[in-house]
Enzyme design. Structure first.
Site, mmCIF file in Angstrom:
data_model
loop_
_atom_site.group_PDB
_atom_site.id
_atom_site.type_symbol
_atom_site.label_atom_id
_atom_site.label_comp_id
_atom_site.label_asym_id
_atom_site.label_seq_id
_atom_site.Cartn_x
_atom_site.Cartn_y
_atom_site.Cartn_z
ATOM 1 N N PRO A 1 0.541 -1.382 0.229
ATOM 2 C CA PRO A 1 0.079 0.128 -0.141
ATOM 3 C C PRO A 1 1.011 1.839 -0.167
ATOM 4 C CG PRO A 1 0.273 -1.120 2.142
ATOM 5 C CD PRO A 1 0.797 -1.810 1.492
ATOM 6 N N CYS A 2 1.779 1.483 -1.153
ATOM 7 C CA CYS A 2 1.601 2.906 -1.107
ATOM 8 C C CYS A 2 1.313 3.869 -1.044
ATOM 9 C CB CYS A 2 3.116 3.077 -2.741
ATOM 10 S SG CYS A 2 2.546 2.186 -4.301
#
Length: 283
Positions: free
Chosen positions: A246-247
């Site tokens: 989850p950047c």
């Protein structure tokens, strides 16, 4: 040709972008609906069905002030203790059920030589995706607008691999984790190509619970170098696994969401959707 699901998401993303860029004017429901060429009643229903909250409420979740409050209240303390404490609902840290296996030095150096990669195009909650896997796990996920360009990018990453377009179990597992079925936890395996530092950053991203935001500086501290914010940003920019690593949950310390490999509209949509879902579950 766009599917109905893709068309609906594009309209939602366009509406979110319009709300974000015009929040000072507090646009009415009619204003936003007109911008995406829908009647107010149809737009209200479509948006609420997708986000779980009204457009007006969603605005709260994509504002800088809200982002700052998340950083203050849930930032470093929760980030550092996420594994031990956990959260309810969406915050059950489903991401931690994803295991990263780095490719061998030979696979890395030879750009996938002797690797057999299966890929497919899928309709996800946040738009069309290309999903690719080796026998060991998922090696690539990207949101895409153009299938040909998406395939060329995949092929350039593993230029010596063999490719076959086919949907498999790994791909179906991915779709269960992108969108409202995130609680369908699967022990998903990732088989990805990255340097030792990149793998460390990506593994750290997996500890950020859904609905929580962190800064580049916090990630740098977590990987053991508080002065490495820029290097962390570069590693995040090379993330090969959209959404699941989850950047999108990493933002600037100022509360500004910043850039995103798969488009700032999509990043805003994902952050807002996760915040809305978490808040609905913790009320």
């Amino acid at each position: 040709m766009h599917s109905q699901k893709e068309t609906d998401f594009n309209r939602i993303a366009e509406a979110i972008d319009y709300i974000k860029n015009n929040f000072i004017k507090q646009p009415s429901l009619a204003d936003v609906a007109k911008h995406v060429h829908l009647s107010p009643s149809h737009f209200q229903k479509m948006f609420t069905d997708w986000a779980g909250v009204s457009p007006k409420k969603f605005l709260q979740y994509i504002s800088i002030n809200y982002a700052k409050s998340i950083l203050r209240k849930r930032g470093a303390t929760l980030f550092d203790s996420a594994i031990e404490t956990g959260l309810s609902g969406t915050g059950r840290l489903y991401d931690l059920f994803i295991n990263i296996e780095g490719m061998t030095p030979g696979e890395y150096k030879n750009k996938g030589e002797n690797l057999y990669i299966e890929y497919s195009y899928e309709e996800s909650y946040f738009g069309k995706t290309i999903i690719a896997s080796t026998p060991k796990g998922i090696c690539h996920i990207a949101f895409c607008e153009d299938e040909t360009l998406a395939y060329e990018l995949l092929k350039s990453t593993f230029s010596n691999a063999q490719f076959k377009r086919v949907e498999n179990l790994y791909h179906k597992q991915v779709l269960n984790l992108i969108g409202p079925d995130v609680d369908s936890i699967a022990n998903l395996k990732l088989h990805i190509k990255g340097t030792e530092f990149q793998l460390k950053v990506w593994e750290t991203l997996l500890t950020i619970p859904s609905g929580v935001l962190c800064t580049y500086g916090e990630i740098a501290k977590k990987v053991g170098n508080s002065n490495a914010s820029r290097a962390v940003g570069t590693a995040i920019g090379h993330n090969p696994i959209a959404y699941l690593i989850p950047c999108h949950r990493v933002i600037q310390a100022s509360g500004i969401f910043g850039g995103y490999m798969w488009g700032p509209k999509r990043k805003t949509a994902i952050i807002g959707w996760e915040a809305a879902r978490l808040n609905n579950e913790t009320i």
